[in-house]
Scaffold this active site. Structure first.
Site: not given
Ligand code: FEO
Length: 394
Positions: A145, A82, A24, A224, A164, A191, A80, A78
């Site tokens: 996040h 991903d 994004h 991540h 995240d 990040y 999101e 979370h």
């Molecule tokens: Fe806020 Fe890795 O997603």
């Protein structure tokens, strides 16, 4: 990549996205990973999933350890996509009646994403769940996040599953911080600057809260990048420092140029800053990606933005950069604008408006030069850089 046992009966079962380059709007030049964790206990527990297109790979990884149908509990830290995109495929495989633990806002947001009547088990901040030999503690971490974000902590393993938080977009064979050493820190910093900077005040509060809880942490497992095991508190301290945005004697000169006039100004300004002992560099916005410029801005004491006037407005890349930066709410920067113009000359004024909207400290009304700068104009730009350098040293 095959699963890895990261603690007794706890496995990394995530996937590596070697090819992603745009997350994004953030340049992920080294790809990323979507980490998921499998805990073998009386109740087999999966913490987070992966992007939708990698769901079968996640299930194959789990299948190397246990039949996925034996998973009893799924935790979504979370929403999101991903991390939750693999949920429909995973739940379809293991049984849609399996309990899905998430925060209250996670429940709301997952329902809005997937429109499924899953067996949601929303948890309270501070709530716990016994899975056999282990207890899982849930800690709401709103805006790290998204509003739904939470951490899951296991005191028996001393593992913090941090979603995240403390992540990095880095794809590699390495799974642990000690396998990369200092080389991972620029990815962690990028990040933070691009994903979490706007939430820095909340992160400061969160770190305080976690410190007060005095959690014993042996591993920090983000969603991540690598797992922090050698010195988990190092990344916590780095977040505290980055969140402070203490200005260094460093300046970023971000600009674009049509016929090299604004570029000449940028380089003269940088020369002036360097003369004053300031760490400075020009960053052409079609050479450097906006996310890399923002990473440099994170700990800079000054940000100077240059644009030629194009069709009575800003150069498109400069607008793009300012829009992106404004959303991240940087603080504690001395800022200024400069640019070359032909006849109308709106660019500097427009940059100033954007910088003022960010509530940053405008040095002066900026530097406007018509068409091609001559030697005197470049001297003026050099002196402007020097004056800003002197101000930064005060
Ligand atoms: Fe806020 Fe890795 O997603």
């Amino acid at each position: 990549m095959k699963p890895i046992e990261i603690a007794k009966d706890v496995y990394w079962v995530g996937v590596i996205d070697w090819n992603i380059r745009d997350f994004h709007g953030y340049l992920t030049e080294q790809g990323s990973t979507y980490n998921a964790y499998l805990i073998l206990d009386e109740k087999v527990t999966l913490i987070d999933t992966v992007k939708k297109e990698f769901a079968d790979q996640l299930l194959a990884n789990i299948g190397e350890i246990i039949d996925p149908k034996k998973i009893d509990i799924v935790i979504s830290n979370h929403t999101e996509p991903d991390h939750s995109g693999g949920l429909p495929r995973v739940l379809h495989k293991i049984g849609e009646d399996k309990p899905l633990y998430c925060s209250k806002l996670g429940h709301k947001n997952l329902a809005l994403h997937y429109r499924e009547k899953w067996n949601y088990q929303p948890v309270e901040n501070g709530g716990t769940l016994n899975i056999g030999r282990r207890n899982l503690h849930f800690l709401e971490t709103r805006m790290v996040h998204w509003p739904d974000s939470m951490f899951t902590y296991c005191p028996e393993d001393k593992i913090l599953y941090s979603s995240d938080g403390f992540g990095q977009h880095y794809a590699g064979w390495e799974r642990f911080d000690d396998e990369l050493g200092e080389a991972i820190m620029p990815y962690a910093k990028k990040y933070f600057a691009n994903i979490l900077l706007l939430y820095a005040p909340l992160i400061q509060q969160l770190i305080k809260k976690v410190t007060e809880l005095n959690l014993d942490i042996r591993l920090i497992c983000p969603d991540h990048g690598i797992i922090w095991r050698q010195d988990p508190l190092k990344i916590v301290q780095a977040y505290a420092d980055w969140g402070n945005q203490e200005p260094r004697k460093k300046a970023v000169v971000a600009y674009d140029t049509m016929w090299h006039s604004t570029e000449k100004m940028a380089e003269a300004i940088v020369a002036g800053l360097i003369t004053e002992g300031i760490e400075a560099k020009p960053m052409h916005l079609r050479t450097f990606h906006r996310s890399d410029v923002v990473t440099e801005v994170l700990d800079a004491g000054a940000l100077l933005v240059g644009s030629p006037t194009l069709n009575n407005g800003l150069y498109p890349t400069v607008s793009d950069f300012l829009t992106y930066l404004k959303g991240l709410k940087p603080k504690k920067k001395l800022v200024g604008a400069f640019g070359s113009f032909g006849w109308s000359g709106e660019a500097v004024k427009l940059i100033n408006q954007e910088l003022e909207a960010m509530k940053l400290d405008l040095f002066d009304k900026g530097l406007n030069i018509q068409f091609v700068p001559n030697d005197q104009d470049l001297k003026t730009a050099f002196e402007w850089g020097k004056k800003i350098g002197q101000a930064l040293k005060k």
